[in-house]
Motif scaffolding. Structure first.
Motif, PDB file in Angstrom:
ATOM      1  N   GLY A 108       0.823  -1.205   0.000  1.00  0.00           N
ATOM      2  CA  GLY A 108       0.000   0.000   0.000  1.00  0.00           C
ATOM      3  C   GLY A 108       0.854   1.251   0.000  1.00  0.00           C
ATOM      4  N   ARG A 109       1.893   1.258   0.817  1.00  0.00           N
ATOM      5  CA  ARG A 109       2.803   2.407   0.856  1.00  0.00           C
ATOM      6  C   ARG A 109       3.515   2.567  -0.484  1.00  0.00           C
ATOM      7  NH1 ARG A 109       6.389   3.738   6.006  1.00  0.00           N
ATOM      8  NH2 ARG A 109       6.596   5.549   4.616  1.00  0.00           N
ATOM      9  N   ARG A 110       4.030   1.464  -1.017  1.00  0.00           N
ATOM     10  CA  ARG A 110       4.764   1.542  -2.279  1.00  0.00           C
ATOM     11  C   ARG A 110       3.860   2.018  -3.423  1.00  0.00           C
ATOM     12  NH1 ARG A 110       8.165  -2.758  -0.242  1.00  0.00           N
ATOM     13  NH2 ARG A 110       6.623  -4.367  -0.698  1.00  0.00           N
ATOM     14  N   ALA A 111       2.617   1.543  -3.431  1.00  0.00           N
ATOM     15  CA  ALA A 111       1.700   1.930  -4.499  1.00  0.00           C
ATOM     16  C   ALA A 111       1.405   3.427  -4.453  1.00  0.00           C
ATOM     17  CB  ALA A 111       0.408   1.126  -4.389  1.00  0.00           C
ATOM     18  N   LEU A 112       1.180   3.964  -3.257  1.00  0.00           N
ATOM     19  CA  LEU A 112       0.919   5.400  -3.152  1.00  0.00           C
ATOM     20  C   LEU A 112       2.138   6.213  -3.545  1.00  0.00           C
ATOM     21  CD1 LEU A 112      -1.368   7.380  -2.315  1.00  0.00           C
ATOM     22  CD2 LEU A 112      -1.877   4.937  -2.197  1.00  0.00           C
ATOM     23  N   ALA A 113       3.327   5.736  -3.153  1.00  0.00           N
ATOM     24  CA  ALA A 113       4.552   6.426  -3.556  1.00  0.00           C
ATOM     25  C   ALA A 113       4.679   6.448  -5.079  1.00  0.00           C
ATOM     26  CB  ALA A 113       5.759   5.744  -2.920  1.00  0.00           C
ATOM     27  N   THR A 114       4.341   5.322  -5.710  1.00  0.00           N
ATOM     28  CA  THR A 114       4.399   5.236  -7.168  1.00  0.00           C
ATOM     29  C   THR A 114       3.437   6.223  -7.811  1.00  0.00           C
ATOM     30  OG1 THR A 114       5.032   2.904  -7.109  1.00  0.00           O
ATOM     31  CG2 THR A 114       4.032   3.707  -9.150  1.00  0.00           C
ATOM     32  N   LEU A 115       2.211   6.296  -7.289  1.00  0.00           N
ATOM     33  CA  LEU A 115       1.215   7.216  -7.834  1.00  0.00           C
ATOM     34  C   LEU A 115       1.689   8.662  -7.737  1.00  0.00           C
ATOM     35  CD1 LEU A 115      -2.180   5.778  -6.512  1.00  0.00           C
ATOM     36  CD2 LEU A 115      -1.511   6.042  -8.901  1.00  0.00           C
ATOM     37  N   ILE A 116       2.157   9.034  -6.570  1.00  0.00           N
ATOM     38  CA  ILE A 116       2.548  10.422  -6.341  1.00  0.00           C
ATOM     39  C   ILE A 116       3.779  10.795  -7.145  1.00  0.00           C
ATOM     40  CG2 ILE A 116       3.392  12.038  -4.583  1.00  0.00           C
ATOM     41  CD1 ILE A 116       1.602  10.399  -2.580  1.00  0.00           C
ATOM     42  N   GLU A 117       4.777   9.920  -7.147  1.00  0.00           N
ATOM     43  CA  GLU A 117       6.035  10.233  -7.829  1.00  0.00           C
ATOM     44  C   GLU A 117       5.910  10.195  -9.346  1.00  0.00           C
ATOM     45  OE1 GLU A 117       8.715   7.489  -6.038  1.00  0.00           O
ATOM     46  OE2 GLU A 117       8.593   8.448  -4.067  1.00  0.00           O
ATOM     47  N   SER A 118       4.884   9.508  -9.836  1.00  0.00           N
ATOM     48  CA  SER A 118       4.673   9.479 -11.285  1.00  0.00           C
ATOM     49  C   SER A 118       4.183  10.814 -11.806  1.00  0.00           C
ATOM     50  CB  SER A 118       3.661   8.402 -11.661  1.00  0.00           C
ATOM     51  OG  SER A 118       2.353   8.768 -11.223  1.00  0.00           O
ATOM     52  N   GLY A 119       3.597  11.604 -10.918  1.00  0.00           N
ATOM     53  CA  GLY A 119       3.057  12.898 -11.322  1.00  0.00           C
ATOM     54  C   GLY A 119       1.674  12.811 -11.924  1.00  0.00           C
ATOM     55  N   ASP A 120       1.165  11.600 -12.134  1.00  0.00           N
ATOM     56  CA  ASP A 120      -0.163  11.441 -12.729  1.00  0.00           C
ATOM     57  C   ASP A 120      -1.278  11.623 -11.708  1.00  0.00           C
ATOM     58  OD1 ASP A 120       0.956  10.883 -15.195  1.00  0.00           O
ATOM     59  OD2 ASP A 120       1.056   8.728 -14.811  1.00  0.00           O
ATOM     60  N   PHE A 121      -0.925  11.548 -10.428  1.00  0.00           N
ATOM     61  CA  PHE A 121      -1.949  11.638  -9.394  1.00  0.00           C
ATOM     62  C   PHE A 121      -1.390  12.443  -8.224  1.00  0.00           C
ATOM     63  CE2 PHE A 121      -4.083  10.225  -5.551  1.00  0.00           C
ATOM     64  CZ  PHE A 121      -5.418  10.285  -5.920  1.00  0.00           C
ATOM     65  N   THR A 122      -1.959  13.617  -8.004  1.00  0.00           N
ATOM     66  CA  THR A 122      -1.516  14.452  -6.883  1.00  0.00           C
ATOM     67  C   THR A 122      -2.661  14.802  -5.947  1.00  0.00           C
ATOM     68  OG1 THR A 122      -1.832  16.429  -8.254  1.00  0.00           O
ATOM     69  CG2 THR A 122       0.388  15.462  -8.190  1.00  0.00           C
ATOM     70  N   THR A 123      -3.875  14.635  -6.408  1.00  0.00           N
ATOM     71  CA  THR A 123      -5.034  14.910  -5.587  1.00  0.00           C
ATOM     72  C   THR A 123      -6.205  14.085  -6.104  1.00  0.00           C
ATOM     73  OG1 THR A 123      -6.506  16.647  -4.732  1.00  0.00           O
ATOM     74  CG2 THR A 123      -5.791  16.846  -7.018  1.00  0.00           C
ATOM     75  N   GLY A 124      -7.159  13.757  -5.218  1.00  0.00           N
ATOM     76  CA  GLY A 124      -8.327  12.984  -5.621  1.00  0.00           C
ATOM     77  C   GLY A 124      -8.595  11.828  -4.689  1.00  0.00           C
ATOM     78  N   ALA A 125      -9.318  10.814  -5.175  1.00  0.00           N
ATOM     79  CA  ALA A 125      -9.715   9.659  -4.370  1.00  0.00           C
ATOM     80  C   ALA A 125      -8.986   8.411  -4.843  1.00  0.00           C
ATOM     81  CB  ALA A 125     -11.226   9.435  -4.462  1.00  0.00           C
ATOM     82  N   VAL A 126      -8.494   7.613  -3.891  1.00  0.00           N
ATOM     83  CA  VAL A 126      -7.821   6.351  -4.196  1.00  0.00           C
ATOM     84  C   VAL A 126      -8.692   5.204  -3.671  1.00  0.00           C
ATOM     85  CG1 VAL A 126      -5.780   4.926  -3.863  1.00  0.00           C
ATOM     86  CG2 VAL A 126      -5.556   7.401  -4.031  1.00  0.00           C
ATOM     87  N   PHE A 127      -9.086   4.309  -4.566  1.00  0.00           N
ATOM     88  CA  PHE A 127      -9.863   3.124  -4.171  1.00  0.00           C
ATOM     89  C   PHE A 127      -8.914   1.941  -4.118  1.00  0.00           C
ATOM     90  CE2 PHE A 127     -13.136  -0.220  -5.690  1.00  0.00           C
ATOM     91  CZ  PHE A 127     -13.406  -0.594  -4.377  1.00  0.00           C
ATOM     92  N   CYS A 128      -8.715   1.398  -2.921  1.00  0.00           N
ATOM     93  CA  CYS A 128      -7.807   0.266  -2.714  1.00  0.00           C
ATOM     94  C   CYS A 128      -8.599  -1.024  -2.625  1.00  0.00           C
ATOM     95  CB  CYS A 128      -6.993   0.465  -1.432  1.00  0.00           C
ATOM     96  SG  CYS A 128      -5.957   1.951  -1.456  1.00  0.00           S
ATOM     97  N   SER A 129      -8.027  -2.110  -3.118  1.00  0.00           N
ATOM     98  CA  SER A 129      -8.754  -3.379  -3.172  1.00  0.00           C
ATOM     99  C   SER A 129      -8.861  -4.064  -1.815  1.00  0.00           C
ATOM    100  CB  SER A 129      -8.115  -4.330  -4.186  1.00  0.00           C
ATOM    101  OG  SER A 129      -6.825  -4.737  -3.751  1.00  0.00           O
TER     102      SER A 129
END
Length: 356
Positions: A250-271
């Motif tokens: 979960g931590r790694r996935a969020l780091a990937t999202l943020i560092e990619s620049g494609d996602f900086t704000t919004g809602a994250v739906f986790c499985s």
């Protein structure tokens, strides 16, 4: 009788003719004798071919293998047991025995079956359909009275063996209009769509999904993505993990999202709530406000969900009730009662807490 000698007593000797699916509530199934008739050999020859293929000719072995494939017959590992007898044994196959989502379900299922005098043989499939197929064959060879499976997607061979076994089958944690026998659960696709509606109606115009290696989780994520994109008109960013859910992933996935620049704000739906909890930790470490900048939604409503900081918004399924209903469905079928509902939809609930 062929050259292989007098008929031997086997675990399926004297069984009735194979039953149709409609009339198979209490056992019977495909017998070794039926396989022999289809292959044009004796029951003894079928037994010999299964125990030591070198003792029969190549042509005979081919015919027997074709008959087994046609009927879905599973060899009986309980020597001397009569096919019509009750083993008082029920099989349960789950993806994980450590994940509380499945362990709590199994606990209530076991309690319900034990109250009626049944013992449970439990195995872990590891979310692998090929491993599930092998376990189904192994468990059916012990001649259980009934079987519980997790999910509705199985290999063609596994379905064939289950239909040929002639015992009650309940599939849990999912529903379909075409169960093998019965199913108890909820619609994962519908749950994904409703979470997307929840996110849009809560004011989020950007979204992402984080999904573990689980077919049902991926189905929820796909449904969420389709619904969110249709309503919000924005592409959903996705992260698919190669393995099971964990805090670390979960931590790694969020780091990937943020560092990619494609996602900086919004809602994250986790499985799963585990992934969502990991996401909350990563966001806290990075100083990102929840839910002000990023909202987090989990799945499963695990025991810790109300106690994260902030408390986790999630999808809740009554796992205890699911296990009870699965046990009740099998017990009724084993008692010879007519099947009332092949599909039992228990539904789900979106629990709004502080993270979204």
């Amino acid at each position: 009788m062929d050259r292989d000698g007098a008929a031997e007593q086997s675990g399926t000797a004297g069984a009735a003719e194979p039953r149709t699916r409609r009339n198979r509530p209490t056992g019977g199934g495909v017998t070794m004798e039926a396989v022999g008739r289809l292959a044009g050999v004796s029951q003894v020859t079928v037994s010999r071919a299964l125990n030591d293929p070198s003792k029969v000719s190549a042509e005979t072995l081919r015919r027997i293998e074709e008959a087994i494939a046609t009927t879905g017959y599973v060899p009986n590992a309980v020597a001397g047991a009569l096919a019509s007898s009750r083993s008082r044994l029920v099989t349960a196959l789950v993806p994980s025995i450590t994940n509380v989502v499945y362990s709590s379900l199994v606990k209530s299922f076991i309690e319900g079956m034990r109250a009626q005098g049944y013992q449970i043989l439990l195995s872990e499939t590891g979310f692998d359909p090929v491993e599930e197929e092998a376990l189904i064959a192994a468990h059916l060879s012990r001649r259980p009275d009934a079987i519980l499976l997790t999910g509705i997607h199985h290999t063609a061979k596994a379905r064939h063996q289950l239909l040929g076994a002639g015992i009650p089958v309940v599939e849990v944690w999912d529903i379909t209009d075409t169960p093998i026998d019965m199913c108890v659960g909820f619609s994962h696709s519908e749950a994904g769509r409703r979470v997307a509606d929840f996110a849009v109606e809560s004011g989020y115009s950007v979204a992402a999904t984080v999904t573990a290696a689980d077919e049902r989780a991926r189905r929820r994520a796909r449904a969420f993505t389709e619904q969110f994109e249709a309503r919000a008109g924005r592409t959903v960013t996705t992260v698919e993990l190669p393995g099971p859910a964990s805090l670390a992933e979960g931590r790694r996935a969020l780091a990937t999202l943020i560092e990619s620049g494609d996602f900086t704000t919004g809602a994250v739906f986790c499985s799963s709530d585990l992934l969502a909890h990991g996401a909350l930790i990563e966001l806290h470490v990075r100083g990102i406000a929840v839910p002000g900048q990023v909202a987090v939604i989990g799945f499963g409503d695990q025991d810790f969900a109300p106690y994260t900081e902030p408390a986790l918004t999630t999808v809740s399924v009554d796992r205890t009730e699911l296990g009870r209903r699965a046990a009740s469905a099998l017990i009724a079928r084993l008692a010879g009662e007519p099947r009332k509902d092949a599909v039992i939809n228990l539904g789900y609930q979106i629990v709004r807490r502080g993270s979204a």
